[in-house]
Design an enzyme around this catalytic site. Structure first.
Site, PDB file in Angstrom:
ATOM      1  NE  ARG A 175      -4.173  -1.759   2.060  1.00 48.25           N
ATOM      2  CZ  ARG A 175      -4.870  -2.411   2.980  1.00 48.25           C
ATOM      3  NH1 ARG A 175      -4.484  -2.384   4.253  1.00 48.25           N
ATOM      4  NH2 ARG A 175      -5.953  -3.075   2.658  1.00 48.25           N
ATOM      5  CG  HIS A 203      -2.235  -5.212   9.892  1.00 51.03           C
ATOM      6  ND1 HIS A 203      -1.836  -4.495   8.800  1.00 51.03           N
ATOM      7  CD2 HIS A 203      -3.411  -5.771   9.554  1.00 51.03           C
ATOM      8  CE1 HIS A 203      -2.739  -4.611   7.850  1.00 51.03           C
ATOM      9  NE2 HIS A 203      -3.707  -5.371   8.280  1.00 51.03           N
TER      10      HIS A 203
END
Ligand code: APR
Length: 311
Positions: free
Chosen positions: A151, A175
């Site tokens: 990303r 995360h």
């Protein structure tokens, strides 16, 4: 016969199965779910695409763990995805119950498998699967870092106009909120990221990366991201199946590296047939190193939340 099982035939699971099947790297991909007919129907559909796509890997859809027996790799995607406004923590309780039950079934039928967990909240679910399985820690890992790095690379490419294939981005840590971007390891072509973008722009991209999952959840309204996540999970499964020794970001058991111990944390790891054969320490700046230590503390605290749940 080489065999990968994916537990959960939802969006994430089924796209992971499709990617692994189309990569044509194993004989069989088994997809299992609690919903009757769902994995069978998806498997039939995917198998019928083989003459067009040109791969031989067979997909087996089932509700019976006996069909998963002897898997080399098991990817756990079973669980509820995040809904808009829902934090990963909200998911903890319900998904912990699912991951525990799934892990017990996997261990019974595939005692030598490498387990890749993707169910959120990722750090806790990976820890839980490792504990429930009783497997050596290196045979249980979580997927987060490849996705976050990917990303980040996408946002860098969009902002700079650089070819996506020339962008290298690295994120470590957890995360979510304590994701640790590592700008010092990021490159655009042969240039360090800091020579291509100013600090403020990099901070903005880091922030967007950190919230990358939530941005997609907000747009989709129902369900969460699965194209980039499944690409990441499939890449990890492929590295294990092929015993490639490739280095990639992975949620791995850290035992002394970076001066951190006793926690599943996003680090660079070398992946092979036995799982994470080594945690690879990369050079970090002082602030990146401090952020990684903070992430380790935050994950340990989150794992404590897991202890409050009756499973
Ligand atoms: N065993 C097997 N499958 C299960 C179980 C179980 N005990 N419980 C639920 N499932 C299945 C559901 O029936 C559903 O088909 O898991 C699947 C989840 O699919 P989706 O709802 O489409 O969710 P998905 O987008 O695939 O995300 C799965 O990955 O990114 C994470 O946060 C996300 O934790 C979520 C997971």
């Amino acid at each position: 016969m080489s065999k990968v099982t994916v537990v959960g035939a939802g969006k994430y699971g089924s796209t992971t199965v499709q990617r692994i099947a189309e990569a044509d790297i194993v004989d069989e991909v088994v997809m299992t779910d609690i919903v009757e007919g769902l994995p069978q129907g998806l498997a039939l559909d995917m198998n019928q695409s083989r003459p067009v796509v040109g791969h031989r890997t067979k997909v087996v859809g089932t509700n019976d763990y006996a069909d998963t027996a002897g898997s080399d790799v098991v990817v756990i995607t079973a669980g509820l995805p995040r809904k808009p406004g829902m934090s990963r923590m909200d998911l903890l309780e319900v998904n912990a119950g699912i991951v525990k039950q799934v892990t017990e079934a996997i261990v019974e039928h595939s005692p030598d498998a490498v387990i890749i967990v993707v169910t959120n909240p990722l750090d806790q679910m990976t820890t839980l699967a490792a504990e429930v399985s009783g497997f050596p820690r290196q045979r249980v890992m979580g997927q987060a870092g490849i996705l976050d790095s990917s990303r980040f690379a996408h946002f860098i490419s969009e902002t700079t106009g650089a070819d996506i294939q020339t962008v290298k981005a690295v994120t470590l840590g957890s995360h979510g909120a304590t994701m640790v971007p590592v700008p010092s390891q990021c490159r655009v072509g042969d240039k360090p990221l800091s020579e291509v973008l100013d600090a403020e722009t990099i901070d903005d991209l880091v922030d967007r990366t950190r919230k990358g999952g939530a941005e997609i959840v907000g747009l989709l309204k129902t369900g969460s991201a699965y194209y980039a996540p499944s690409a990441a999970a499939a890449a990890m499964a492929q590295a294990v199946v092929e015993d490639s020794g490739l280095e990639m970001p992975v949620c791995a058991w850290v035992d002394g590296e970076y001066g951190i111990s006793g926690v599943y944390l996003g680090v660079m790891g070398r992946l092979g047939a036995d799982g994470v054969s080594a945690v690879v320490e990369v050079d970090l700046t002082e602030s990146e190193s401090a952020a990684l230590h903070e992430a380790a503390v935050a994950v340990k605290e989150k794992v404590e939340d897991l202890r409050q749940i009756e499973l």
